[in-house]
Scaffold this active site. Structure first.
Site, PDB file in Angstrom:
ATOM      1  N   ILE A  39      10.896   4.872   7.255  1.00  0.00           N
ATOM      2  CA  ILE A  39      10.933   3.694   6.383  1.00  0.00           C
ATOM      3  C   ILE A  39       9.497   3.202   6.227  1.00  0.00           C
ATOM      4  O   ILE A  39       8.903   2.671   7.169  1.00  0.00           O
ATOM      5  CB  ILE A  39      11.834   2.591   6.960  1.00  0.00           C
ATOM      6  CG1 ILE A  39      13.249   3.126   7.197  1.00  0.00           C
ATOM      7  CG2 ILE A  39      11.848   1.386   6.044  1.00  0.00           C
ATOM      8  CD1 ILE A  39      13.954   3.603   5.947  1.00  0.00           C
ATOM      9  N   LYS A  74      10.486  -4.230   4.769  1.00  0.00           N
ATOM     10  CA  LYS A  74      10.785  -5.430   3.984  1.00  0.00           C
ATOM     11  C   LYS A  74      11.264  -5.065   2.582  1.00  0.00           C
ATOM     12  O   LYS A  74      12.311  -5.542   2.124  1.00  0.00           O
ATOM     13  CB  LYS A  74       9.551  -6.322   3.897  1.00  0.00           C
ATOM     14  CG  LYS A  74       9.824  -7.697   3.311  1.00  0.00           C
ATOM     15  CD  LYS A  74       8.596  -8.586   3.465  1.00  0.00           C
ATOM     16  CE  LYS A  74       8.899 -10.024   3.052  1.00  0.00           C
ATOM     17  NZ  LYS A  74       7.738 -10.915   3.265  1.00  0.00           N
ATOM     18  N   GLN A  83      15.933  -3.473  -1.124  1.00  0.00           N
ATOM     19  CA  GLN A  83      16.683  -2.492  -1.907  1.00  0.00           C
ATOM     20  C   GLN A  83      18.132  -2.396  -1.442  1.00  0.00           C
ATOM     21  O   GLN A  83      19.055  -2.349  -2.252  1.00  0.00           O
ATOM     22  CB  GLN A  83      16.014  -1.122  -1.798  1.00  0.00           C
ATOM     23  CG  GLN A  83      14.746  -0.984  -2.613  1.00  0.00           C
ATOM     24  CD  GLN A  83      15.026  -1.066  -4.096  1.00  0.00           C
ATOM     25  OE1 GLN A  83      15.627  -0.180  -4.676  1.00  0.00           O
ATOM     26  NE2 GLN A  83      14.611  -2.152  -4.709  1.00  0.00           N
ATOM     27  N   GLY A 106      10.358  -2.762 -10.015  1.00  0.00           N
ATOM     28  CA  GLY A 106      10.716  -3.898  -9.180  1.00  0.00           C
ATOM     29  C   GLY A 106      11.113  -3.514  -7.779  1.00  0.00           C
ATOM     30  O   GLY A 106      11.585  -4.349  -6.997  1.00  0.00           O
ATOM     31  N   THR A 107      10.909  -2.259  -7.419  1.00  0.00           N
ATOM     32  CA  THR A 107      11.341  -1.751  -6.117  1.00  0.00           C
ATOM     33  C   THR A 107      10.270  -1.846  -5.038  1.00  0.00           C
ATOM     34  O   THR A 107      10.536  -1.532  -3.884  1.00  0.00           O
ATOM     35  CB  THR A 107      11.767  -0.280  -6.251  1.00  0.00           C
ATOM     36  OG1 THR A 107      10.692   0.456  -6.850  1.00  0.00           O
ATOM     37  CG2 THR A 107      12.993  -0.150  -7.134  1.00  0.00           C
ATOM     38  N   GLU A 131      19.615   3.889  -4.027  1.00  0.00           N
ATOM     39  CA  GLU A 131      21.034   4.047  -4.360  1.00  0.00           C
ATOM     40  C   GLU A 131      21.977   3.866  -3.179  1.00  0.00           C
ATOM     41  O   GLU A 131      23.124   3.458  -3.358  1.00  0.00           O
ATOM     42  CB  GLU A 131      21.276   5.441  -4.967  1.00  0.00           C
ATOM     43  CG  GLU A 131      21.289   5.486  -6.468  1.00  0.00           C
ATOM     44  CD  GLU A 131      19.927   5.773  -7.082  1.00  0.00           C
ATOM     45  OE1 GLU A 131      19.827   5.822  -8.312  1.00  0.00           O
ATOM     46  OE2 GLU A 131      18.961   5.922  -6.320  1.00  0.00           O
ATOM     47  N   LYS A 156      13.142   9.210   2.968  1.00  0.00           N
ATOM     48  CA  LYS A 156      14.241   9.381   2.024  1.00  0.00           C
ATOM     49  C   LYS A 156      14.404   8.087   1.230  1.00  0.00           C
ATOM     50  O   LYS A 156      14.163   7.003   1.740  1.00  0.00           O
ATOM     51  CB  LYS A 156      15.546   9.701   2.759  1.00  0.00           C
ATOM     52  CG  LYS A 156      15.500  10.961   3.618  1.00  0.00           C
ATOM     53  CD  LYS A 156      16.805  11.133   4.380  1.00  0.00           C
ATOM     54  CE  LYS A 156      16.801  12.359   5.273  1.00  0.00           C
ATOM     55  NZ  LYS A 156      18.057  12.502   6.034  1.00  0.00           N
TER      56      LYS A 156
END
Length: 745
Positions: A636, A640, A645, A473-474, A712, A708
């Site tokens: 990145i 979006k 996240q 779902g990421t 988390e 990266k």
């Protein structure tokens, strides 16, 4: 010439339509002809022995096929295995139905197999089991005297132990002009993804299985089933294209997979086993942890002593560990450091990684103590972090591959309006509500693991890349498609990413914020190898303008291979396929992190979280009115999906700090709120103004993409920022999560 048609663009998820329209099939949605249904029975005692299972009564019910238990299970070759899956901690992995011993409350002890789900569930609730109960221990706080160092195992490389003590902590802390200490309590939390855990096992004959499993690692589930049941790996195929949330709960194969595979092999029939919501509380959890911090600084705020100790829960059969205390010296370059981490074995199931495991626990203690130190030194909490800023990870004596945390501080503070803060606690209010500002730093390791990927130029001249990785779902499907499209200069709709199937190239479990860097790097290498093959064939075409051009001298874009020096001279990919007699061209590559290169640097993603809270002065009710998280995470790939996240982590931060807890009753050794009615999580009305900033950061060391992970980092900095904001609003320092309103009344 470098072409970037996709990377960096906020492209919407490619599978979004399937998900919102219900077309996406999850594990429990696959239709199978003649399928049986299993419903698992869980132990009602916490520790003891099974004396008798009254299966005969159940077998008389219409539609019941069998009752599977330790009395009639298959003979298994795995009983001497210590590690049956990629994420197993040191110890002896839990073996369902091994014998009549009950090790924890809710342990699966039997399964009803029936022709319908309804009958299987009905029979399961009526199955009588006689037990002999024994004394048990489940309370961490009452058993800290049993704490011991963790055992060393395969997971140590991913979860390193605390670094050795440095300097003379005791003396430095004793003589520090400013001191801050705290004891922090974190209770049990459970993952609670919306999709229940299920396994649909299709029996293909000759002990061959096709398994639809809710998992964060198709290859991991494949290895687990093959190891346990003594099957050839090629005879076990695991498919998991859609996962309705996991957050770490799917890193290890859960017991419904064991029961479903065993029943399929035992009965030579296909079967589906689904756990209900209460059963989701019987495996894995974020462990309760008690921490003590002791920080000392000079009058001008320079930290000279860092002390951080933690004691956490584990099971009696495995040593589950987390990185809790290591982060303090990674962020703050004190020369006198003492850290310690111990475990208390209790009569519970092994804890399990839960989003930002260890980091979200440890950073609360670290950043709340830093905040306390700032108030005692009469220094702005943000300024104190500038004073103790480090470009080197002194805990291991290595520089960071990149670190734009200062820019996170600057941009986050500006966007939030930190300068409007009145320093004194209880000095800001709106009507009857006290207003508080809090901030904290976040850090999480930037890891990359070995993985394979395959790239294919198909017969139509389109690009197909594949990996066994899941998408929990990421946005993995979208991001990997972007990376591949970027490599070939193709539009998104001419690139396909196939995933979630153990038959595809080897991938690790999806977790630890390493998927983009790991699978993305493998795709980049596979695409490069494919381009070399294509170029070789393109040069061989009669009259080709590419001559003896090397890969560095050509560009792949818009379905063509062209000379960089003369873009009008080139060959179309379709011509290359035609030259290859209409056959596709493929390349598979293994991506392995360079240990010599990476050993020279510490690699981490950083963040700064700023939070405003309102606290009702009479009722103690806390409302997070707005928050800003600034993140430095290298390149990145998709702003979006990355923003989603971080927002998810920020929402979870509100849950962790103010709502979320599993409540144990230690008289019975069980949880009393195993449901979504009483396990409190935020609803839409609880969430207000959340903002995300991605700070520019270039990193040529961390991996070939310079990216990266962000899964988390959104959860480690904001919970302590909320606690710090509550202190600023009320003058009360609450060190137990979640913070209950009665503590503030």
């Amino acid at each position: 010439m470098t072409i970037h048609p996709s990377v960096g663009k906020p492209i919407s998820r490619l599978e979004a339509k399937e998900k919102v329209t219900g077309a996406a099939r999850y594990t429990g949605d696959y239709p199978v002809d003649g399928m049986l249904y299993g419903y698992i029975v869980n132990a009602t005692i916490t520790k003891g022995k099974i004396l008798h299972i009254h299966a005969d009564d159940i077998l008389k019910l219409p539609g019941v096929v069998t009752v599977v238990s330790h009395e009639n299970r298959l003979s298994l070759p795995w009983l001497d295995l210590k590690y049956a899956d990629m994420d197993a901690p040191p110890g002896k992995v839990f073996k369902p139905l091994y014998d009549n011993e009950v090790k924890f409350n809710g342990q699966p002890v039997a399964m009803i197999v029936a022709e319908t789900f309804e009958m299987a569930r009905y029979a399961a609730f009526h199955l009588r089991i006689d037990y002999q109960a024994e004394e048990f221990r489940t309370n961490l706080g009452e058993n800290v005297e049993s704490a011991r160092p963790p055992k060393v195992g395969l997971a140590t490389s991913l979860k390193p132990p605390p670094p050795k003590d440095r300097g003379d902590f005791t003396t430095a802390f004793e003589h520090a002009a400013v001191k801050a200490t705290g004891t922090f309590h974190h209770g049990t939390e459970h993952h609670n993804p919306i999709e229940l855990f299920a396994s649909t096992v299709v029996y293909e004959g000759d002990n061959k299985l096709t398994i639809y499993d809710k998992t964060q690692g198709t290859v991991n589930s494949q290895l687990y089933v093959a190891n346990i049941f003594g099957l050839h790996y090629k005879d076990v195929r695991v498919i998991s294209p859609y996962v309705g949330g996991a957050f770490g709960s799917g890193l290890r194969p859960q017991y419904q997979l064991f029961f479903a595979a065993m029943a399929a092999l035992l009965l030579k029939r296909s079967i589906r086993v689904t756990l209900d919501r209460s059963q989701m509380f019987t495996f894995g959890h974020r462990p309760p942890t008690i921490q003590n911090t002791m920080f000392g600084a000079t009058t001008d705020g320079l930290i000279i002593a860092l002390g951080h100790e933690a004691v956490a829960e584990t099971s009696q059969f495995e040593d589950y560990t987390e990185v809790v205390v290591n982060w303090s010296n990674m962020l703050y370059p004190a020369q006198n450091v003492h850290t310690d981490y111990k475990l208390v074995p209790l009569d519970v199931y092994s804890p399990l990684d839960m989003r930002a495991p260890g980091g979200s626990t440890g950073m609360h203690a670290i950043e709340s103590t830093i905040d306390e130190l700032a108030y005692k030194a009469d220094i702005d909490p943000l300024e104190l972090r500038y004073i103790n800023y480090a470009n080197t990870d002194v805990s291991v004596g290595r520089p960071y591959s990149s670190k734009e945390l200062k820019e996170c501080f600057a941009q986050g503070a500006e966007r939030f309006g930190w300068h409007k803060r009145s320093p004194a606690p209880r000095s800001m209010r709106r009507g009857n509500r006290l207003v508080g500002y809090g901030m904290a730093t976040g850090i999480w390791e930037a890891m990359t693991a070995p993985a394979r990927a395959k790239a294919v130029l198909d017969k139509e001249g389109k690009l197909v890349v594949s990996s066994a990785i899941t998408d929990i779902g990421t946005g993995t499907l979208t991001v990997m498609t972007q990376i591949a499209a970027d490599e070939f200069g193709l539009p998104i709709d001419e690139v396909s990413f196939h995933y979630g199937d153990s038959k595809m190239p080897l991938a690790p479990i999806q977790g630890g914020s390493w998927t983009v860097s790991t699978i993305g790097s493998a795709i980049k290498l596979a695409c490069k190898a494919l381009k070399e093959k294509i170029l070789k064939k393109a040069r061989a075409i009669e009259g080709s303008p590419l001559g003896h051009a090397t890969l560095d001298e050509v560009a792949f874009m818009n379905g063509r291979v062209t000379l960089i020096a003369n873009p009008s001279a080139g060959v179309s990919l379709k011509d290359v396929i035609q030259k290859n007699q209409g056959r596709s061209i493929a390349a598979t590559k293994l991506s392995v992190p360079n240990p010599l290169k990476l050993k020279k640097y510490s690699r981490a993603v950083h963040s700064a979280a700023f939070v405003e809270v309102e606290v009702d002065e009479e009722l103690g009710v806390v409302n997070v009115t707005r928050a800003v998280t600034a993140v430095a995470a290298g390149t990145i790939i998709n702003p979006k999906t990355a923003r989603s996240q971080i927002l998810g982590g920020m929402i979870w931060s509100i849950s962790k700090a103010l709502r979320e807890e599993t409540i144990p009753d230690h008289r019975y050794g069980k949880y009393v709120n195993p449901n979504l009615a009483e396990y409190h999580i935020p609803v839409h009305a609880d969430i207000h103004d959340l903002d995300v900033i991605f700070v520019d950061e270039k990193d040529d060391i961390v991996n070939p993409l310079g990216a990266k992970g962000v899964g988390e980092i959104g959860l480690v900095g904001m919970p302590p920022a909320i606690a710090n904001a509550i202190f600023h609003a009320t003058g009360k320092r609450i060190n137990s999560f979640p913070i209950h309103f009665e503590s503030l009344m």
